[in-house]
Structure formats: structure tokens, C-alpha cells
Design a protein around this motif. Structure first.
Motif, PDB file in Angstrom:
ATOM      1  N   UNK A  43      43.226 103.471 -19.362  1.00 57.47           N
ATOM      2  CA  UNK A  43      43.376 102.641 -20.681  1.00 57.47           C
ATOM      3  C   UNK A  43      44.796 102.124 -20.796  1.00 57.47           C
ATOM      4  N   UNK A  44      44.984 101.487 -22.036  1.00 62.71           N
ATOM      5  CA  UNK A  44      46.276 100.855 -22.297  1.00 62.71           C
ATOM      6  C   UNK A  44      45.993  99.530 -22.429  1.00 62.71           C
ATOM      7  N   UNK A  45      44.973  98.932 -21.891  1.00 64.35           N
ATOM      8  CA  UNK A  45      44.467  97.404 -22.029  1.00 64.35           C
ATOM      9  C   UNK A  45      43.019  97.293 -22.127  1.00 64.35           C
ATOM     10  N   UNK A  46      42.551  96.313 -22.467  1.00 63.96           N
ATOM     11  CA  UNK A  46      40.951  96.273 -22.914  1.00 63.96           C
ATOM     12  C   UNK A  46      40.472  97.031 -23.692  1.00 63.96           C
ATOM     13  N   UNK A  47      39.208  97.387 -23.780  1.00 62.15           N
ATOM     14  CA  UNK A  47      38.778  98.300 -24.837  1.00 62.15           C
ATOM     15  C   UNK A  47      39.081  99.578 -24.838  1.00 62.15           C
ATOM     16  N   UNK A  48      39.518 100.278 -23.504  1.00 64.25           N
ATOM     17  CA  UNK A  48      40.032 101.888 -23.789  1.00 64.25           C
ATOM     18  C   UNK A  48      41.447 101.850 -23.904  1.00 64.25           C
ATOM     19  N   UNK A  49      41.865 102.397 -25.097  1.00 60.83           N
ATOM     20  CA  UNK A  49      43.385 102.756 -25.519  1.00 60.83           C
ATOM     21  C   UNK A  49      44.023 103.574 -24.710  1.00 60.83           C
ATOM     22  N   UNK A  50      43.385 104.606 -24.208  1.00 61.57           N
ATOM     23  CA  UNK A  50      44.322 105.739 -23.690  1.00 61.57           C
ATOM     24  C   UNK A  50      43.192 106.700 -23.144  1.00 61.57           C
ATOM     25  N   UNK A  51      43.582 108.072 -23.629  1.00 63.48           N
ATOM     26  CA  UNK A  51      42.904 109.173 -23.022  1.00 63.48           C
ATOM     27  C   UNK A  51      41.539 109.493 -24.153  1.00 63.48           C
ATOM     28  N   UNK A  52      41.257 108.717 -24.873  1.00 61.19           N
ATOM     29  CA  UNK A  52      40.202 108.966 -26.154  1.00 61.19           C
ATOM     30  C   UNK A  52      38.736 109.291 -25.027  1.00 61.19           C
ATOM     31  N   UNK A  53      37.965 110.107 -25.837  1.00 65.13           N
ATOM     32  CA  UNK A  53      36.678 110.223 -25.256  1.00 65.13           C
ATOM     33  C   UNK A  53      35.901 108.956 -25.202  1.00 65.13           C
ATOM     34  N   UNK A  54      35.290 108.687 -24.139  1.00 62.50           N
ATOM     35  CA  UNK A  54      34.355 107.467 -23.682  1.00 62.50           C
ATOM     36  C   UNK A  54      33.277 107.884 -23.093  1.00 62.50           C
ATOM     37  N   UNK A  55      32.111 107.414 -23.525  1.00 57.06           N
ATOM     38  CA  UNK A  55      30.836 107.849 -22.794  1.00 57.06           C
ATOM     39  C   UNK A  55      30.440 106.264 -22.255  1.00 57.06           C
ATOM     40  N   UNK A  56      30.293 106.452 -20.804  1.00 61.85           N
ATOM     41  CA  UNK A  56      29.839 105.054 -19.995  1.00 61.85           C
ATOM     42  C   UNK A  56      28.305 105.389 -19.862  1.00 61.85           C
ATOM     43  N   UNK A  57      27.323 104.462 -20.139  1.00 57.60           N
ATOM     44  CA  UNK A  57      25.932 104.646 -19.885  1.00 57.60           C
ATOM     45  C   UNK A  57      25.669 103.272 -18.795  1.00 57.60           C
ATOM     46  N   UNK A  58      25.216 103.834 -17.646  1.00 57.78           N
ATOM     47  CA  UNK A  58      25.076 102.700 -16.774  1.00 57.78           C
ATOM     48  C   UNK A  58      23.429 102.665 -16.654  1.00 57.78           C
ATOM     49  N   UNK A  59      22.981 101.578 -17.286  1.00 59.25           N
ATOM     50  CA  UNK A  59      21.454 101.431 -17.481  1.00 59.25           C
ATOM     51  C   UNK A  59      21.005 100.808 -15.770  1.00 59.25           C
ATOM     52  N   UNK A  60      19.713 101.029 -15.566  1.00 61.73           N
ATOM     53  CA  UNK A  60      19.211 100.329 -14.244  1.00 61.73           C
ATOM     54  C   UNK A  60      19.981 100.659 -12.970  1.00 61.73           C
ATOM     55  N   UNK A  61      20.352 101.913 -13.259  1.00 60.62           N
ATOM     56  CA  UNK A  61      21.688 102.610 -12.144  1.00 60.62           C
ATOM     57  C   UNK A  61      20.760 102.507 -10.743  1.00 60.62           C
TER      58      UNK A  61
END
Length: 126
Positions: A43-61
Motif C-alpha cells: 500500500x501507500x500508492x495505487x488503490x491500497x492505501x495501507x494496512x486496510x483489510x482487502x479482499x482479492x478475488x481471482x476469477x478464472x484462477x
């Protein structure tokens, strides 16, 4: 929630393009290395700001697992060996040997491990 679409790419370079478009929408640079991918997840740049909880879904994994599997990983390591410096050729050769012997990680497994190494990120493979 962040969604990665495995149908949008079939190579590591394509993964970098996908992840850049999803995570670095308004940034001036794009992801181009495994280390760079790991860095943006802090985080710190892009859409992730820091240590906030994030869910990544990888479709067609499953498609990505095949696309970024043994053959792509072998090519990845062979390219680094051909390039030589600045890469640690002995280390890369060992990783290639491990892969060939069935003990090494594929690119897909490396990417999953990078994501899962961030305690604030939950990964769902679909």
C-alpha cells in the motif's frame, strides 16, 4: 474488493498489465516484476492505501494456474539465465532445477504466496 480476471491474460506480462489496471489505476507506473507486485500490496500508492483489510478475488484462477504453470515458469527462469547479470544465475538455476524435479513453485504459486504473505489481504480463488 479487488477482482483479478484470469481470462484477461495468459502470461506473466499479461498478469502485470491486469494487476496494474486494477491496483494502479491513477499511478504513473505499472507493475513489471514480482518484487514490484509485492511492493504495491504493502500500500501507500495505487488503490491500497495501507494496512486496510482487502479482499482479492481471482476469477478464472484455474486458467491462470495453467497459464502460469510449469512451462511458463521454466521459460521465466531460462530467460533470466540467458540474461545473466544482474540476476543471481546460480540461484535461478537452482530454482529451475527444483521446478524440474517437482519441488519448485510455479509462477502462479509464487503470485499466490506473495498475496497471502500480506496479513491484511484475503485471497479467494474462483
Amino acid at each position: 474488493m479487488i477482482v483479478i480476471y484470469g481470462g484477461h491474460f495468459s502470461s506473466l506480462a499479461g498478469f502485470y498489465e491486469e494487476i496494474s489496471s486494477v491496483l494502479m489505476k491513477d499511478a504513473d507506473w505499472k507493475v513489471g516484476t514480482l518484487d514490484g507486485f509485492d511492493d504495491i500490496l504493502y500500500g501507500g500508492f495505487g488503490v491500497i492505501e495501507g494496512k486496510e483489510k482487502i479482499e482479492i478475488i481471482w476469477k478464472e484462477s484455474e486458467k491462470s494456474e495453467k497459464d502460469l504453470g510449469f512451462d511458463a515458469t521454466r521459460e521465466f527462469y531460462n530467460n533470466k539465465i540467458r540474461q545473466g547479470k544482474p540476476f543471481n544465475i546460480e540461484l535461478i538455476q537452482q530454482k529451475l532445477d527444483d521446478l524440474t524435479e517437482g519441488k519448485g513453485q510455479t509462477l502462479f504459486e509464487i503470485l499466490v504466496e506473495i498475496i497471502e504473505s500480506h496479513s491484511n489481504i484475503t485471497l479467494t480463488l474462483e
